[in-house]
Scaffold this motif. Structure first.
Motif, short mmCIF file in Angstrom:
data_model
loop_
_atom_site.label_atom_id
_atom_site.label_comp_id
_atom_site.label_asym_id
_atom_site.label_seq_id
_atom_site.Cartn_x
_atom_site.Cartn_y
_atom_site.Cartn_z
N ARG A 46 0.83 -1.21 0.00
CA ARG A 46 0.00 0.00 0.00
C ARG A 46 0.86 1.26 0.00
O ARG A 46 0.48 2.26 -0.59
N LEU A 49 2.12 1.55 -3.59
CA LEU A 49 1.05 1.95 -4.49
C LEU A 49 0.40 3.25 -4.05
O LEU A 49 0.07 4.08 -4.88
N ARG A 147 -2.21 2.31 -8.57
CA ARG A 147 -2.60 1.54 -7.39
C ARG A 147 -3.59 0.46 -7.80
O ARG A 147 -4.48 0.69 -8.64
#
Length: 149
Positions: A46, A49, A147
């Motif tokens: 995370r 991204l 993402r």
């Protein structure tokens, strides 16, 4: 979920190949809670991204405007971003292609193009959102943030 010793069972004992699909797909019913290993992988993926692993691409052959969502320039950088993710590398998964590429919008003021596509990898398919924006328009340098949803 608990075992016979009343210890909570987590995904810590799982291989990276078993954990990777949990990072990009809905969690199947009955899956044990995330352990430290999976939580660290989630945080790392995370972060990469979410911050939008930024790739700078200067093209002297590219004249004029910002690359479109379905241009070779944009899609090849999305492929690099996906293949360079540590969790993807550890699991031995690979980018295959982007399908159903669409432009969600273009902001004239900030010169930012918002895109969405179906991401096909050796692990399956997911939705990927990405943007293309100028880093330095005079030099023809732009960047792509991506993402996986």
């Amino acid at each position: 979920m608990e075992n016979q010793n009343n210890k909570e069972v987590t995904t810590d004992s799982w291989s990276w190949k078993e954990i990777l699909p949990l990072l990009v797909k809905p969690r199947p019913e009955g899956t044990p809670p995330a352990g430290d290993k999976e939580n660290n992988a989630i945080l790392a993926s995370r972060s990469v991204l979410g911050l939008g692993l930024v790739y700078y691409f200067a093209s002297f052959f590219f004249a004029g405007g910002l690359p479109s969502c379905d241009s070779d320039e944009s899609t090849s950088i999305v492929a690099q971003i996906v293949n360079d993710l540590p969790v993807v590398k550890r699991a031995g998964e690979k980018f295959i292609e982007l399908k159903s590429i669409s432009e969600n919008g273009f902001n004239e003021e900030s010169q930012l193009r918002s895109c969405e596509a179906t991401l096909i990898t050796t692990a399956g398919k997911d939705t990927v959102q990405y943007s293309v924006a100028w880093q330095d328009q005079d030099k023809g340098e732009y960047y792509v943030n991506a993402r996986i949803l």
